[in-house]
Write an enzyme that holds these catalytic residues in place. Structure first.
Site, mmCIF file in Angstrom:
data_model
loop_
_atom_site.group_PDB
_atom_site.id
_atom_site.type_symbol
_atom_site.label_atom_id
_atom_site.label_comp_id
_atom_site.label_asym_id
_atom_site.label_seq_id
_atom_site.Cartn_x
_atom_site.Cartn_y
_atom_site.Cartn_z
ATOM 1 N N GLU A 1 0.827 -1.207 0.000
ATOM 2 C CA GLU A 1 0.000 0.000 0.000
ATOM 3 C C GLU A 1 0.863 1.260 0.000
ATOM 4 O OE1 GLU A 1 -2.249 -3.152 2.477
ATOM 5 O OE2 GLU A 1 -0.169 -2.549 2.134
ATOM 6 N N CYS B 1 -2.308 -3.151 7.278
ATOM 7 C CA CYS B 1 -1.776 -3.087 8.641
ATOM 8 C C CYS B 1 -1.996 -1.661 9.169
ATOM 9 C CB CYS B 1 -0.297 -3.449 8.641
ATOM 10 S SG CYS B 1 0.783 -2.159 7.951
ATOM 11 N N CYS C 1 -0.063 1.040 7.125
ATOM 12 C CA CYS C 1 -0.645 1.284 5.803
ATOM 13 C C CYS C 1 -1.997 1.976 5.917
ATOM 14 C CB CYS C 1 -0.766 -0.025 5.034
ATOM 15 S SG CYS C 1 0.852 -0.712 4.591
#
Length: 188
Positions: free
Chosen positions: A55, A115, A118
């Site tokens: 990302e 996560c 990100c």
């Protein structure tokens, strides 16, 4: 491209990352109006950079594509870039009336639920939507478990796993004061 095609490309990138030993099984695409603006793959093992998540890589590439004059966007060209100021969305609790548009109007497709790092970058990038294939439970089952971070963020600083303390706020105050005194500051 359709939503299915965009997700298929994100997942293809994830497999490619694994096949080439670049990093974990994570891929991402940023799209606008069904067209891919940028692609990203996990490249942690390739680069040794722990922030090289799919990302983040996709966001960095999108910004490069959209800001052709970066890394030094002149003040008079900011309106032609992701730094263009736009009004805060209706109902926003933001204290600033305008902010840079960043990647508004775009969406990200990822092979796995982002996560915390990100997800934070996605918020800062102002992407309109996140679409993910595998959820946090599936991601945890293959050894990428971020649950402790989500839990830790909810705790007061003194109770977190990593020592966090405020130290010498007087030293940081000068930079903050300089920002507030800057008449042409550009909120992002």
């Amino acid at each position: 491209m359709t939503r299915e095609e965009l997700m298929a490309e994100a997942c293809r990138l994830a497999e490619e990352s694994v096949d080439n030993d670049w990093g974990g099984p994570f891929g991402a695409v940023i799209a606008s109006g069904g067209e891919i603006v940028a692609r990203g793959q996990n490249r942690v093992l390739l680069t040794g950079d722990i922030t090289a998540h799919a990302e983040i890589e996709a966001i960095r590439k999108a910004v490069q594509v959209l800001n052709t004059e970066a890394p030094s966007i002149a003040k008079n060209r900011r309106a032609d870039s992701t730094l263009e100021l736009v009004p805060r969305p209706e109902g926003s609790v933001d204290k600033v009336p305008e902010r840079a548009k960043m990647l508004m109007g775009m969406e990200i497709y990822t092979s796995g639920a982002p996560c915390p790092m990100c997800m934070s970058a996605i918020y800062w990038a102002r992407l309109d939507a996140v679409h993910f294939a595998c959820d946090l439970a599936a991601t945890s089952a293959i050894g990428f478990d971020d649950a402790f971070q989500y839990e830790d963020f909810n705790k007061p600083f003194a109770e977190r796993r990593i020592k966090i303390e405020q130290f010498r706020p007087d030293l940081g105050a000068d930079a903050y004061d300089a920002w507030l005194a800057k008449s042409d500051r550009h909120p992002y």
